[in-house]
Motif scaffolding. Structure first.
Motif, PDB file in Angstrom:
ATOM      1  N   PHE A   1       0.743  -1.186  -0.143  1.00  0.00           N
ATOM      2  CA  PHE A   1      -0.203   0.002  -0.219  1.00  0.00           C
ATOM      3  C   PHE A   1       0.871   1.307  -0.041  1.00  0.00           C
ATOM      4  CE2 PHE A   1      -2.845  -3.366   2.201  1.00  0.00           C
ATOM      5  CZ  PHE A   1      -3.638  -3.375   1.044  1.00  0.00           C
ATOM      6  N   ASP A   2       0.662   2.141  -1.097  1.00  0.00           N
ATOM      7  CA  ASP A   2       1.400   3.373  -1.022  1.00  0.00           C
ATOM      8  C   ASP A   2       0.844   4.359   0.018  1.00  0.00           C
ATOM      9  OD1 ASP A   2       3.045   2.693  -3.196  1.00  0.00           O
ATOM     10  OD2 ASP A   2       0.996   2.492  -4.430  1.00  0.00           O
ATOM     11  N   TYR A   3      -0.645   4.526  -0.020  1.00  0.00           N
ATOM     12  CA  TYR A   3      -1.212   5.331   1.169  1.00  0.00           C
ATOM     13  C   TYR A   3      -2.137   4.507   2.178  1.00  0.00           C
ATOM     14  CZ  TYR A   3       0.534   9.345  -1.830  1.00  0.00           C
ATOM     15  OH  TYR A   3       1.333  10.176  -2.436  1.00  0.00           O
ATOM     16  N   ILE A   4      -2.162   4.905   3.165  1.00  0.00           N
ATOM     17  CA  ILE A   4      -3.359   4.250   4.264  1.00  0.00           C
ATOM     18  C   ILE A   4      -4.171   5.590   4.676  1.00  0.00           C
ATOM     19  CG2 ILE A   4      -3.740   3.222   6.414  1.00  0.00           C
ATOM     20  CD1 ILE A   4      -1.113   1.659   6.028  1.00  0.00           C
ATOM     21  N   PHE A   5      -5.146   5.691   4.385  1.00  0.00           N
ATOM     22  CA  PHE A   5      -5.983   6.893   4.982  1.00  0.00           C
ATOM     23  C   PHE A   5      -7.131   6.542   6.128  1.00  0.00           C
ATOM     24  CE2 PHE A   5      -4.900   8.251   0.780  1.00  0.00           C
ATOM     25  CZ  PHE A   5      -4.826   9.513   1.105  1.00  0.00           C
ATOM     26  N   HIS A   6      -7.355   7.158   7.167  1.00  0.00           N
ATOM     27  CA  HIS A   6      -8.174   6.991   8.167  1.00  0.00           C
ATOM     28  C   HIS A   6      -8.578   8.152   8.654  1.00  0.00           C
ATOM     29  CE1 HIS A   6      -5.534   8.041  11.262  1.00  0.00           C
ATOM     30  NE2 HIS A   6      -4.374   7.916  10.533  1.00  0.00           N
ATOM     31  N   ALA A   7      -9.888   8.020   9.580  1.00  0.00           N
ATOM     32  CA  ALA A   7     -10.277   9.181  10.104  1.00  0.00           C
ATOM     33  C   ALA A   7      -9.380   9.466  11.455  1.00  0.00           C
ATOM     34  CB  ALA A   7     -11.853   8.851  10.686  1.00  0.00           C
ATOM     35  N   SER A   8      -8.858  10.735  11.865  1.00  0.00           N
ATOM     36  CA  SER A   8      -7.976  10.886  12.887  1.00  0.00           C
ATOM     37  C   SER A   8      -8.996  11.841  14.005  1.00  0.00           C
ATOM     38  CB  SER A   8      -6.831  11.430  12.711  1.00  0.00           C
ATOM     39  OG  SER A   8      -5.902  11.642  13.721  1.00  0.00           O
ATOM     40  N   GLY A   9      -9.284  11.250  15.096  1.00  0.00           N
ATOM     41  CA  GLY A   9     -10.125  12.099  16.285  1.00  0.00           C
ATOM     42  C   GLY A   9      -9.236  12.201  17.191  1.00  0.00           C
ATOM     43  N   THR A  10      -9.178  11.386  18.331  1.00  0.00           N
ATOM     44  CA  THR A  10      -8.501  11.876  19.528  1.00  0.00           C
ATOM     45  C   THR A  10      -6.840  11.534  19.265  1.00  0.00           C
ATOM     46  OG1 THR A  10      -8.924   9.259  20.221  1.00  0.00           O
ATOM     47  CG2 THR A  10     -10.451  11.058  21.040  1.00  0.00           C
ATOM     48  N   GLY A  11      -6.649  10.976  18.052  1.00  0.00           N
ATOM     49  CA  GLY A  11      -5.316  10.807  17.855  1.00  0.00           C
ATOM     50  C   GLY A  11      -4.598   9.068  18.212  1.00  0.00           C
ATOM     51  N   THR A  12      -5.650   8.223  18.775  1.00  0.00           N
ATOM     52  CA  THR A  12      -4.923   7.312  19.210  1.00  0.00           C
ATOM     53  C   THR A  12      -4.594   6.081  18.019  1.00  0.00           C
ATOM     54  OG1 THR A  12      -5.858   7.304  21.314  1.00  0.00           O
ATOM     55  CG2 THR A  12      -4.800   5.180  20.989  1.00  0.00           C
ATOM     56  N   THR A  13      -5.549   6.390  17.275  1.00  0.00           N
ATOM     57  CA  THR A  13      -5.689   5.456  16.107  1.00  0.00           C
ATOM     58  C   THR A  13      -4.270   5.552  15.012  1.00  0.00           C
ATOM     59  OG1 THR A  13      -7.933   4.987  15.914  1.00  0.00           O
ATOM     60  CG2 THR A  13      -6.808   4.484  14.072  1.00  0.00           C
ATOM     61  N   GLN A  14      -4.147   6.975  14.928  1.00  0.00           N
ATOM     62  CA  GLN A  14      -3.035   7.256  14.033  1.00  0.00           C
ATOM     63  C   GLN A  14      -1.722   7.191  14.759  1.00  0.00           C
ATOM     64  OE1 GLN A  14      -3.401  11.232  12.183  1.00  0.00           O
ATOM     65  NE2 GLN A  14      -1.682  10.923  11.148  1.00  0.00           N
ATOM     66  N   ALA A  15      -1.651   7.377  16.215  1.00  0.00           N
ATOM     67  CA  ALA A  15      -0.517   7.189  16.901  1.00  0.00           C
ATOM     68  C   ALA A  15       0.034   5.430  16.631  1.00  0.00           C
ATOM     69  CB  ALA A  15      -0.762   7.521  18.479  1.00  0.00           C
ATOM     70  N   GLY A  16      -0.932   4.832  16.830  1.00  0.00           N
ATOM     71  CA  GLY A  16      -0.796   3.165  16.645  1.00  0.00           C
ATOM     72  C   GLY A  16      -0.500   2.866  15.241  1.00  0.00           C
ATOM     73  N   LEU A  17      -0.956   3.343  14.231  1.00  0.00           N
ATOM     74  CA  LEU A  17      -0.554   3.081  12.955  1.00  0.00           C
ATOM     75  C   LEU A  17       0.943   3.580  12.865  1.00  0.00           C
ATOM     76  CD1 LEU A  17      -3.906   3.891  10.992  1.00  0.00           C
ATOM     77  CD2 LEU A  17      -3.027   1.726  11.386  1.00  0.00           C
ATOM     78  N   VAL A  18       1.072   4.502  13.114  1.00  0.00           N
ATOM     79  CA  VAL A  18       2.430   5.453  12.844  1.00  0.00           C
ATOM     80  C   VAL A  18       3.461   4.624  13.562  1.00  0.00           C
ATOM     81  CG1 VAL A  18       3.946   7.422  12.751  1.00  0.00           C
ATOM     82  CG2 VAL A  18       1.495   7.673  12.046  1.00  0.00           C
TER      83      VAL A  18
END
Length: 326
Positions: free
Chosen positions: A173-190
């Motif tokens: 996957f070249d890009y992974i998109f997602h909804a970022s709210g409180t930030g934990t999901t993005q923190a985990g993915l990164v």
């Protein structure tokens, strides 16, 4: 109970499917976190599994958390507490008390909902926790949205599932998109990506090119980035200085559309298109808004010919709120 067994055994990997609809000049895939088999699924169920273990280990007799009337997190936590035979107490802002399907579900699980002005949330939480302790009870408090290391760890596991899928299928996957709210999901993915990149480097394999893009559903860019960065730092601990790279944190607020819970007719049209073409329900607060934002981001950055993964973080009950508004 089936629900408790799910948390005891751990969340099984959720499917990644290629989308069939016409969403642009790329190949689109979707990871179905909404198919986690507990309380309509979603990444909040994945996070709840991590909190479940801590709640059980500390012997809590009441679970507390914070969230709005549309919160998927509150629905999942209320359901989990009910399945565990524990009381649940939710602090919720008194502003915008529209009775949504998530609200109805929280009530059906027997959770106590205490409302207060959003400016008084912190002191209300502190006062209620202390009141329970004075009663001789053992409350366990979860930050809104499942924020904190357990929630981050849950989403590191999500990224590991994605990386495993790439290894098994040969699809990168070249890009992974997602909804970022409180930030934990993005923190985990990164965090998951940083750890995976380090593993690849140590094995002598060539580095990959991949971007994780968080589409903010409410927070402005400066605040949102800082919250995600701090969560990454907290999770990685002593590994943070060596692993973290600022360019890996892409958080954009161009699609907030007026703030939390706000949306446009274009978001609604996007949701209707995905449902008609792929049979996948989305909502206007989180997933549908982020999917629409992904489309705009791809168009504005002239991205073509790429493999793009969208993370469906759940929120199925909110899809029916959209139908009710017709």
């Amino acid at each position: 109970m089936r629900q408790i067994a799910l948390f005891e055994q751990g969340i099984a990997p959720t499917p990644i499917e290629e989308m069939s609809g016409d969403y642009g000049k790329n190949r689109y895939y979707i990871k179905r976190e909404d198919m986690i088999p507990f309380s309509f699924g979603g990444n909040k169920a994945r996070k709840a599994a991590e909190f479940y273990r801590e709640i059980k280990d500390c012997g809590a007799d009441v679970v507390m958390t914070y969230g709005s009337n549309s919160s998927n997190h509150c629905r999942i936590i209320a359901n989990m507490a009910c399945a565990m035979g524990l009381d649940c107490h939710i602090i919720s802002p008194e502003e915008n008390r529209e009775r949504l399907y998530n609200t109805r579900l929280v009530e059906s699980f027997g959770a106590q909902i205490e409302t207060c002005p959003v400016s008084k949330v912190s002191e209300t939480i502190d006062r209620r926790v202390e009141a329970y302790r004075q009663e001789g009870r053992n409350p366990y408090f979860i930050l809104g949205g499942g924020h904190g290391n357990p929630g981050t760890r849950a989403c590191v596991n999500t990224y590991r599932e994605i990386a495993d899928y790439e290894r098994r299928t040969g699809i990168s996957f070249d890009y992974i998109f997602h909804a970022s709210g409180t930030g934990t999901t993005q923190a985990g993915l990164v965090s998951g990506k940083l750890l995976e990149d380090a593993r690849i480097k140590e094995s002598g394999q060539p580095a990959r090119w991949q971007k994780i893009v968080g589409i903010s559903i409410a927070r402005n860019e400066e605040r949102g980035r800082e919250v995600v960065r701090q969560s990454i730092k907290e999770y990685l601990g002593e590994k943070y200085p060596a692993l973290y790279r600022e360019e890996e944190l892409i958080f954009t607020d161009f699609c907030c559309l007026g703030g939390y819970g706000k949306y446009t007719k274009e978001v609604r049209e996007t949701i209707e298109k995905v449902m008609a073409g792929d049979g996948i329900p989305m909502d206007t607060t989180y997933v549908g808004k982020a999917f629409y934002g992904m489309g705009r981001y791809v168009e504005e950055h002239r991205i073509t010919g790429k493999n793009i993964l969208f993370l469906h973080t759940g929120g199925t009950p909110l899809f029916f709120d959209l139908i009710d508004r017709e």
